[in-house]
Design a protein around this motif. Structure first.
Motif, PDB file in Angstrom:
ATOM      1  N   THR A  45      11.321  50.111  33.334  1.00 14.05           N
ATOM      2  CA  THR A  45       9.895  50.422  33.443  1.00 14.05           C
ATOM      3  C   THR A  45       9.220  49.449  34.404  1.00 14.05           C
ATOM      4  OG1 THR A  45       9.419  49.049  31.498  1.00 14.05           O
ATOM      5  CG2 THR A  45       9.770  51.404  31.126  1.00 14.05           C
ATOM      6  N   LYS A  46       7.996  49.767  34.797  1.00 14.35           N
ATOM      7  CA  LYS A  46       7.279  48.990  35.805  1.00 14.35           C
ATOM      8  C   LYS A  46       6.811  47.642  35.250  1.00 14.35           C
ATOM      9  CE  LYS A  46       5.827  53.103  38.393  1.00 14.35           C
ATOM     10  NZ  LYS A  46       4.703  53.854  39.003  1.00 14.35           N
ATOM     11  N   ILE A  47       6.251  46.835  36.128  1.00 17.06           N
ATOM     12  CA  ILE A  47       5.935  45.458  35.742  1.00 17.06           C
ATOM     13  C   ILE A  47       4.768  45.369  34.761  1.00 17.06           C
ATOM     14  CG2 ILE A  47       4.491  45.114  37.808  1.00 17.06           C
ATOM     15  CD1 ILE A  47       5.427  42.165  37.791  1.00 17.06           C
ATOM     16  N   PHE A  48       3.792  46.271  34.871  1.00 16.22           N
ATOM     17  CA  PHE A  48       2.610  46.166  34.012  1.00 16.22           C
ATOM     18  C   PHE A  48       2.320  47.428  33.198  1.00 16.22           C
ATOM     19  CE2 PHE A  48       1.461  43.093  37.504  1.00 16.22           C
ATOM     20  CZ  PHE A  48       1.630  41.940  36.729  1.00 16.22           C
TER      21      PHE A  48
ATOM     22  N   GLY B  48     -10.803  50.558  34.072  1.00 14.34           N
ATOM     23  CA  GLY B  48     -10.691  50.333  32.639  1.00 14.34           C
ATOM     24  C   GLY B  48      -9.282  50.176  32.130  1.00 14.34           C
ATOM     25  N   SER B  49      -8.271  50.495  32.941  1.00 18.78           N
ATOM     26  CA  SER B  49      -6.877  50.324  32.501  1.00 18.78           C
ATOM     27  C   SER B  49      -6.478  48.858  32.624  1.00 18.78           C
ATOM     28  CB  SER B  49      -5.948  51.202  33.327  1.00 18.78           C
ATOM     29  OG  SER B  49      -5.998  50.836  34.692  1.00 18.78           O
ATOM     30  N   LEU B  50      -5.652  48.388  31.703  1.00 21.64           N
ATOM     31  CA  LEU B  50      -5.288  46.968  31.669  1.00 21.64           C
ATOM     32  C   LEU B  50      -3.769  46.801  31.740  1.00 21.64           C
ATOM     33  CD1 LEU B  50      -7.724  45.651  28.911  1.00 21.64           C
ATOM     34  CD2 LEU B  50      -7.865  45.262  31.386  1.00 21.64           C
ATOM     35  N   PRO B  51      -3.286  45.831  32.523  1.00 25.65           N
ATOM     36  CA  PRO B  51      -1.852  45.594  32.663  1.00 25.65           C
ATOM     37  C   PRO B  51      -1.283  44.788  31.495  1.00 25.65           C
ATOM     38  CG  PRO B  51      -3.076  44.033  34.006  1.00 25.65           C
ATOM     39  CD  PRO B  51      -4.092  44.951  33.395  1.00 25.65           C
ATOM     40  N   VAL B  52      -0.012  45.053  31.162  1.00 23.74           N
ATOM     41  CA  VAL B  52       0.730  44.274  30.158  1.00 23.74           C
ATOM     42  C   VAL B  52       2.055  43.872  30.784  1.00 23.74           C
ATOM     43  CG1 VAL B  52       1.791  44.277  27.875  1.00 23.74           C
ATOM     44  CG2 VAL B  52      -0.338  45.535  28.252  1.00 23.74           C
ATOM     45  N   LEU B  53       2.334  42.574  30.840  1.00 24.69           N
ATOM     46  CA  LEU B  53       3.505  42.063  31.559  1.00 24.69           C
ATOM     47  C   LEU B  53       4.815  42.464  30.882  1.00 24.69           C
ATOM     48  CD1 LEU B  53       4.700  40.309  33.828  1.00 24.69           C
ATOM     49  CD2 LEU B  53       4.371  38.308  32.347  1.00 24.69           C
ATOM     50  N   ASN B  54       5.769  42.936  31.694  1.00 26.04           N
ATOM     51  CA  ASN B  54       7.117  43.302  31.254  1.00 26.04           C
ATOM     52  C   ASN B  54       7.964  42.026  31.154  1.00 26.04           C
ATOM     53  OD1 ASN B  54       9.798  44.211  31.119  1.00 26.04           O
ATOM     54  ND2 ASN B  54       9.413  45.982  32.427  1.00 26.04           N
ATOM     55  N   LYS B  55       8.441  41.703  29.956  1.00 31.03           N
ATOM     56  CA  LYS B  55       9.192  40.461  29.726  1.00 31.03           C
ATOM     57  C   LYS B  55      10.483  40.423  30.532  1.00 31.03           C
ATOM     58  CE  LYS B  55      11.140  37.593  26.020  1.00 31.03           C
ATOM     59  NZ  LYS B  55      11.381  37.484  24.556  1.00 31.03           N
ATOM     60  N   GLN B  56      11.128  41.576  30.726  1.00 28.27           N
ATOM     61  CA  GLN B  56      12.398  41.598  31.453  1.00 28.27           C
ATOM     62  C   GLN B  56      12.223  41.195  32.913  1.00 28.27           C
ATOM     63  OE1 GLN B  56      15.559  42.154  30.078  1.00 28.27           O
ATOM     64  NE2 GLN B  56      16.144  41.394  32.113  1.00 28.27           N
TER      65      GLN B  56
END
Length: 476
Positions: A20-23, A47-55
């Protein structure tokens, strides 16, 4: 040209092999229909917010460790502002001030001469979308599938002095990252992209010249041609009394020249500031130790082990380890059949030939180690002749079929029945009196023709050793 020295540094972008993508949770799979892998986050919806991909962080740290970098226990993301049609947010989430990796180095080898190339930093960032130019409609379309795909950017020091050193450096990065499983590093698909920063200066001068950045380089051949062209272009400017302009240039590989795209930006042009939507990143010692413990055996270690464990020569070890996929197939097949040199020969010979004919690379090998091991056994035991073995392998290479089943179903097993072979040899002798006379008159090479005729009649399935023996016996 004599009297000048080329100074080269690289910015290498690598798409990471996350699902999956980074955010966001959109797929990173290559080749989907345009805009199929998108959501409000990667298309920059308000209004959309990113969430960091741990991998992504794990892969970045693993690459940093393999390239002898210092891993930052505390790092942050920054917002890089630029306006371009394929950049949906009109900014990119990247790292400028506190990147995850810094102060690394890798050793390269060019014609036996080794040197170190410094790694200034490695930072994480998101990729932009892709513009598709339609010349028939005189329009440009945007595909956002690539938008948000995780990247690491590996920024070297300006330590390279030739195209050969650049290619050696890129090849070292590519193999290291492939061995880590962090990316497939396919230049032709854009999962590894290199921008070349190049300047020239008078030999012996301490100060560097004005640099340009070369983009649109998607093969080692294109990189080599672009470096040679840009070096000569800058020298010609200086020799004619003109100044080199700091700019970004696009390489046209089909026509063999470059042209200016825009003036070269500096950091202040992008108005960087701390990314407000992504929290600072803290890496614990325990997690970094886990990443370090999971690091695989890299190419140099594998080459040394192959020579010691399997008794392979340097040449074999170098070819087999140039691709992680080929190395994996070799090791597993050699373990199954316990014939490492014969497995090596099939991989370096027929496999490389068929890959070249298909325009593929070793990492594209689709057949299983089990089927390769079975084929080695069939050929080594004399169950099939070498000619038939190569024909069967071509099918194994293409379709990954079970060679034992295929040989049985097609009736391809070698004929070792002396009575049947003697009957065919008798007919061949009777039908080729001139070659028989030549052999009896001392022309030993004539027997090769008679062996070939026998094999032809047997459709390649006769045991060539037995055919040769019978011919010599019957021609006495």
């Amino acid at each position: 040209m004599e009297g000048y020295e080329t100074v080269i540094g690289l910015e290498v972008h690598v798409e990471l092999a996350t699902k999956t993508k980074i955010f966001c949770g959109c797929s990173t799979a290559f080749g989907a229909k345009p805009n199929a892998h998108t959501c409000p986050v990667c298309t920059g919806m308000p209004g959309s917010l990113p969430v960091l991909n741990k991998q992504v962080v794990a892969y970045a740290a693993a690459v940093g460790l393999a390239l002898n970098c210092e891993i930052a226990k505390f790092s942050k993301f920054d917002r890089k502002n630029y306006f371009y049609p394929d950049n949906p947010q009109n900014y990119q989430i990247s790292q400028l001030y506190l990147p995850i990796c810094s102060n690394g180095r890798v050793e390269i080898d060019v014609d036996g001469v080794k040197k170190w190339v410094g790694i200034h930093e490695i930072h994480m960032e998101e990729d932009a979308g892709k513009l598709v130019h339609d010349e028939w409609e005189d329009a440009s379309l945007i595909d956002y599938n690539r938008s948000g795909v995780p990247l690491i950017e590996i920024v070297s020091e300006p330590d390279m002095r030739s195209a050969a050193e650049v290619v050696a450096y890129l090849d070292k990065l590519r193999m290291t990252i492939q061995y880590l499983g962090a990316s497939d590093c396919k230049l032709q698909e854009g999962s590894m992209r290199a921008d070349v920063n190049l300047s020239v200066k008078k030999t012996g001068d301490a100060a560097y010249g004005t640099r340009t950045e070369m983009k649109n380089l998607n093969s080692f051949k294109a990189i080599t041609r672009a470096i040679e062209h840009e070096t000569n272009r800058q020298i010609d400017l200086l020799e004619s009394g003109e100044a080199v302009i700091q700019e970004t240039r696009r390489w046209d590989d089909a026509n063999g020249y470059s042209y200016a795209m825009r003036s070269k930006e500096d950091a202040q042009d992008y108005r960087y500031f701390p990314e407000p939507d992504v929290m600072p990143l803290t890496i614990s010692d325990a997690w970094l130790d886990e990443i370090r413990a999971a690091q695989p055996e890299l190419r140099e270690e594998k080459m040394a082990r192959y020579k010691q464990q399997y008794g392979l020569p340097d040449y074999d070890a170098a070819i087999l380890t140039a691709s992680k996929r080929m190395a994996d197939v070799f090791e597993q097949a050699a373990k199954i059949c316990n014939k490492p040199k014969k497995v090596s020969n099939w991989l370096m010979g027929e496999t490389m030939r068929l890959l070249n004919e298909a325009g593929k690379e070793p990492q594209d090998i689709a057949f299983s180690p089990e089927n390769l091991a079975k084929l080695v056994e069939l050929a080594d035991s004399g169950t099939v002749t070498n000619t038939v073995a190569k024909e069967v392998f071509a099918v194994v290479f293409r379709d990954n079929i079970d060679p034992e089943t295929y040989v049985k179903d097609k009736g391809l097993a070698a004929v070792n029945d002396e009575g049947e072979l003697r009957s065919v040899v008798t007919r061949v002798i009777a039908g080729n009196p001139k070659s028989v006379a030549d052999y009896r008159n001392g022309k030993d090479k004539a027997i090769g023709f008679l062996v070939g005729q026998t094999m032809k009649e047997m459709k390649g399935k006769a045991n060539p050793g037995m055919v040769n023996q019978l011919l010599k016996e019957m021609l006495q």
